[in-house]
Design a protein around this motif. Structure first.
Motif, mmCIF file in Angstrom:
data_model
loop_
_atom_site.group_PDB
_atom_site.id
_atom_site.type_symbol
_atom_site.label_atom_id
_atom_site.label_comp_id
_atom_site.label_asym_id
_atom_site.label_seq_id
_atom_site.Cartn_x
_atom_site.Cartn_y
_atom_site.Cartn_z
ATOM 1 N N ASN A 31 -3.308 1.684 4.417
ATOM 2 C CA ASN A 31 -2.141 2.142 3.662
ATOM 3 C C ASN A 31 -1.514 0.953 2.931
ATOM 4 O OD1 ASN A 31 -2.239 4.829 4.893
ATOM 5 N ND2 ASN A 31 -1.522 3.786 6.736
ATOM 6 N N VAL A 32 -0.711 1.253 1.935
ATOM 7 C CA VAL A 32 -0.037 0.203 1.167
ATOM 8 C C VAL A 32 1.447 0.545 1.046
ATOM 9 C CG1 VAL A 32 0.128 -0.989 -1.040
ATOM 10 C CG2 VAL A 32 -2.122 -0.319 -0.158
ATOM 11 N N LEU A 33 2.287 -0.402 1.430
ATOM 12 C CA LEU A 33 3.739 -0.272 1.286
ATOM 13 C C LEU A 33 4.255 -1.460 0.492
ATOM 14 C CD1 LEU A 33 6.623 0.762 1.932
ATOM 15 C CD2 LEU A 33 6.461 -0.492 4.109
ATOM 16 N N ILE A 73 -4.177 3.707 -10.068
ATOM 17 C CA ILE A 73 -5.392 3.160 -9.453
ATOM 18 C C ILE A 73 -5.552 3.683 -8.030
ATOM 19 C CG2 ILE A 73 -6.528 1.047 -8.676
ATOM 20 C CD1 ILE A 73 -5.139 -0.401 -11.008
ATOM 21 N N PHE A 74 -4.473 3.643 -7.260
ATOM 22 C CA PHE A 74 -4.569 4.103 -5.870
ATOM 23 C C PHE A 74 -4.843 5.600 -5.789
ATOM 24 C CE2 PHE A 74 -2.170 0.124 -4.875
ATOM 25 C CZ PHE A 74 -3.124 -0.410 -4.015
ATOM 26 N N ARG A 75 -4.203 6.382 -6.632
ATOM 27 C CA ARG A 75 -4.445 7.829 -6.595
ATOM 28 C C ARG A 75 -5.895 8.139 -6.951
ATOM 29 N NH1 ARG A 75 -0.603 12.107 -9.680
ATOM 30 N NH2 ARG A 75 -1.551 11.196 -11.546
ATOM 31 N N LYS A 76 -6.443 7.399 -7.898
ATOM 32 C CA LYS A 76 -7.846 7.588 -8.277
ATOM 33 C C LYS A 76 -8.771 7.369 -7.077
ATOM 34 C CE LYS A 76 -11.456 5.475 -11.147
ATOM 35 N NZ LYS A 76 -12.088 6.744 -11.552
ATOM 36 N N HIS A 77 -8.356 6.478 -6.176
ATOM 37 C CA HIS A 77 -9.193 6.149 -5.017
ATOM 38 C C HIS A 77 -8.757 6.875 -3.749
ATOM 39 C CE1 HIS A 77 -10.398 2.937 -7.783
ATOM 40 N NE2 HIS A 77 -11.506 2.874 -7.075
ATOM 41 N N GLY A 78 -8.121 8.020 -3.932
ATOM 42 C CA GLY A 78 -7.870 8.912 -2.802
ATOM 43 C C GLY A 78 -6.552 8.727 -2.088
ATOM 44 N N TYR A 79 -5.661 7.899 -2.607
ATOM 45 C CA TYR A 79 -4.367 7.669 -1.965
ATOM 46 C C TYR A 79 -3.353 8.734 -2.386
ATOM 47 C CZ TYR A 79 -5.456 2.947 -0.228
ATOM 48 O OH TYR A 79 -5.988 1.867 0.443
ATOM 49 N N ARG A 80 -2.467 9.067 -1.464
ATOM 50 C CA ARG A 80 -1.276 9.821 -1.827
ATOM 51 C C ARG A 80 -0.231 8.798 -2.250
ATOM 52 N NH1 ARG A 80 0.886 14.658 -1.753
ATOM 53 N NH2 ARG A 80 3.090 14.996 -1.236
ATOM 54 N N THR A 81 0.410 9.016 -3.388
ATOM 55 C CA THR A 81 1.265 7.996 -3.982
ATOM 56 C C THR A 81 2.713 8.473 -4.089
ATOM 57 O OG1 THR A 81 0.707 8.784 -6.201
ATOM 58 C CG2 THR A 81 -0.642 7.004 -5.301
ATOM 59 N N GLY A 82 3.641 7.588 -3.761
ATOM 60 C CA GLY A 82 5.051 7.956 -3.811
ATOM 61 C C GLY A 82 5.940 6.807 -4.241
ATOM 62 N N LEU A 83 6.990 7.149 -4.977
ATOM 63 C CA LEU A 83 8.018 6.195 -5.391
ATOM 64 C C LEU A 83 9.356 6.695 -4.907
ATOM 65 C CD1 LEU A 83 9.290 3.872 -7.092
ATOM 66 C CD2 LEU A 83 9.185 5.409 -9.061
ATOM 67 N N THR A 84 10.072 5.843 -4.170
ATOM 68 C CA THR A 84 11.410 6.196 -3.706
ATOM 69 C C THR A 84 12.382 5.144 -4.204
ATOM 70 O OG1 THR A 84 10.969 5.036 -1.611
ATOM 71 C CG2 THR A 84 10.632 7.422 -1.642
ATOM 72 N N ALA A 118 2.065 12.425 3.897
ATOM 73 C CA ALA A 118 0.717 11.943 3.587
ATOM 74 C C ALA A 118 -0.288 12.359 4.649
ATOM 75 C CB ALA A 118 0.728 10.425 3.436
ATOM 76 N N GLY A 119 0.193 12.555 5.868
ATOM 77 C CA GLY A 119 -0.710 12.992 6.929
ATOM 78 C C GLY A 119 -1.569 11.865 7.471
ATOM 79 N N LYS A 120 -2.419 12.199 8.415
ATOM 80 C CA LYS A 120 -3.243 11.197 9.085
ATOM 81 C C LYS A 120 -4.585 10.975 8.406
ATOM 82 C CE LYS A 120 -1.277 12.056 13.688
ATOM 83 N NZ LYS A 120 -1.586 12.438 15.095
ATOM 84 N N ASP A 121 -4.978 11.887 7.552
ATOM 85 C CA ASP A 121 -6.330 11.821 6.990
ATOM 86 C C ASP A 121 -6.387 11.203 5.608
ATOM 87 O OD1 ASP A 121 -7.285 13.108 9.280
ATOM 88 O OD2 ASP A 121 -6.854 15.082 8.420
ATOM 89 N N GLN A 122 -5.245 10.831 5.064
ATOM 90 C CA GLN A 122 -5.214 10.298 3.702
ATOM 91 C C GLN A 122 -4.382 9.029 3.676
ATOM 92 O OE1 GLN A 122 -3.284 12.827 0.791
ATOM 93 N NE2 GLN A 122 -4.417 11.918 -0.917
#
Length: 536
Positions: free
Chosen positions: A58-60, A180-191, A283-287
């Motif tokens: 994951n990336v924070l 880039i991250f979404r393309k590689h299967g990440y769920r992406t969020g901005l808060t 995002a769950g545990k699988d993504q």
């Protein structure tokens, strides 16, 4: 009658001169058509899916707003606020002691972090503006009637139209970290704070974010003014403060979720953490997830929960008191987010990057940057040198890296740590710091600065700054022995100056002209009385 006619003859041309509109339709946003095409091809290309055992970390990313280098105890025991949670990230990773942003202003700096590229490469040189001078009368009234020190209006014969201003911001041709991250299967969020586009037609969700909670502007109220338990401090020391408060939560200061304005009663620093935790849960545990927790603290307006104000009741200056309280609350909320990741067993599998978008805003008189020259808006150390930390697989823990680094390194390093290749159609200015940290070698020969008529370059040992507005002598500082930029060695170091200038000119030729003009000058007065103007 003749006197009246004569007066009209004299006054009408003067009135026409003073009130003639300066707005022009000649300003155009120039998109790089080639990069727009190659971006579409890149995002449309399929990538191999990883097995469950090969899941990426994951990336924070955590960004503070106007947090000065010495505002906390991260770099100095004399830092004003104890921040154990920010230090906690450093203890688990690498603390960069000479990290720089590409611009000492919020929106251009954030654009470079999101893209891993100098913002000057795509014309995002100046702050996003909501207003330009309408006519010369406004200019003269501003300059000679309103006491706006240390700010001066910047007169231009032509300024952008209102329609153009709506289109200012990050070009669609740029590839963001979220895309880039979404393309590689990440769920992406901005808060939190966005502030790299102005129009809903260019929303965070149009730049790769699956979820967005926050606001578009440089600022918003932390709580509705007059909220019980929140101390509101109007700062009469800061000329910009009335403008900051006037927006309340209207327009781009409104809090929204995925394009819909919502009513928000929570203190905003707390709400950003709440929404960050909710995003992690969704995002769950699988993504894997990429979360950009973009806090607006400690940017103005100055508002803090009363409980935090009480922690600093010994501070007699209420502006400093509320500033310290806001930073302490920010650190606690970062800690709450880290605690949630740890409780879920995610902390060890998460890359964390922490950075401030620019240096402390000394013009608010809340921070003095502990002797660093200048502050936000300036190219001196107080404006461009920032706190920055990274932790995660591939980086050692409890380590200091003392060579110059750039906030553009955040994206390039994070992608290397997630085993994701950069798009190959454009130049990236960031470096993969994992290798350089492990080997103890410098990641950059030079770091560059350009904002309007102000220019600068940092090498391993020296920093040179100059401007074309005042035509003053170039300033050259040897930062290893003069970190506060007091001893100008320009006259005695011609060879160094010439080498730095040659490197700067080579870089400058690769950059794009600004896509829109600045609005105002900020005049920084040095300790010896010298005034240095900067564009905002």
């Amino acid at each position: 009658m003749r006197i009246l006619l004569l007066a009209l003859v004299l006054l009408l041309p003067l009135a026409a001169y003073l009130f003639y509109p300066l707005q022009s339709d000649e300003f155009k946003i120039v998109e790089n058509a080639k990069l727009l095409e190659t971006k579409a091809a890149y995002l449309g290309r399929e990538v191999p899916q990883l097995s469950d055992t090969m899941r990426r970390p994951n990336v924070l990313w955590i960004m503070a707003d106007d947090l000065g280098y010495y505002d906390t105890d991260l770099y100095s025991a004399e830092g004003y606020v104890e921040t154990p949670n920010i230090r906690r990230i450093a203890e688990g990773g690498v603390k960069f002691t000479n990290a720089y942003v590409t611009s000492p202003l919020c929106s251009p700096s954030r654009a470079s972090v999101l893209t891993g590229r100098y913002n000057q490469r795509f014309g995002f040189e100046h702050q996003l503006h909501d207003r330009y001078l309408r006519n010369r009368m406004e200019y003269y009234g501003f300059k000679y009637i309103i006491d706006s020190r240390p700010w001066d209006p910047q007169y231009k014969t032509e300024v952008p139209s209102a329609d153009f201003m709506e289109q200012m911001g990050l070009p669609r041709s740029e590839v963001t970290a979220a895309e880039i991250f979404r393309k590689h299967g990440y769920r992406t969020g901005l808060t939190g704070k966005w502030h790299v586009t102005k129009s809903q037609d260019n929303a965070p969700t149009d730049f790769g974010f699956d979820e967005f909670y926050g606001f578009y502007s440089s600022h918003s109220l932390y709580s509705p003014e007059g909220t019980d338990g929140i101390v509101d401090v109007h700062n009469d020391k800061d000329w910009t403060d009335d403008y900051i408060w006037s927006g309340q939560r209207n327009g781009r200061q409104a809090i929204q979720r995925n394009g819909k304005i919502i009513t928000e009663e929570r203190y905003l620093t707390t709400a950003i953490t709440d929404e960050s935790i909710a995003f992690v849960e969704s995002a769950g545990k699988d993504q894997p997830f990429f979360l950009f927790a973009s806090y607006n603290a400690p940017h103005t307006p100055f508002q803090a929960p009363s409980a935090y104000m009480e922690k600093y009741s010994d501070e007699e200056d209420i502006v400093k008191q509320v500033y310290y309280a806001m930073i302490k609350c920010l650190d606690d909320e970062i800690g709450r987010l880290l605690d949630h990741l740890e409780a879920k067993g995610l902390l060890e599998h998460t890359i964390i990057g922490f950075v401030s978008d620019n240096g402390g805003a000394a013009y608010t008189f809340a921070t003095d940057n502990q002797g660093l020259k200048g502050g936000k808006i300036t190219n001196f150390e107080g404006g461009v040198k920032v706190p920055m930390i990274m932790s995660g697989p591939g980086l050692p823990g409890d380590t200091e890296y003392n060579f110059p680094t750039s906030a553009t390194d955040l994206l390039v390093t994070t992608l290397a740590m997630t085993d994701i290749d950069l798009p190959s159609d454009r130049i990236y200015d960031g470096a993969d710091l994992t290798t350089f940290v492990q080997q103890g070698e410098p990641a950059h020969d030079y770091i560059y600065f350009r904002k309007g008529y102000n220019y600068g370059i940092r090498s391993l040992d020296h920093k040179m700054t100059w401007n074309s507005w005042t035509q003053r002598d170039t300033l050259l500082f040897e930062l290893g022995i003069d970190p506060y930029e007091r001893q100008n060695k320009f006259q005695s170091s011609r060879e160094i100056t010439q080498a730095l200038m040659a490197a700067y000119e080579s870089w400058d030729q690769q950059m794009m002209v600004p896509q829109w003009p600045s609005v105002i000058h900020f005049n920084f007065t040095d300790g010896d009385g010298t005034i240095y103007p900067f564009e905002n």
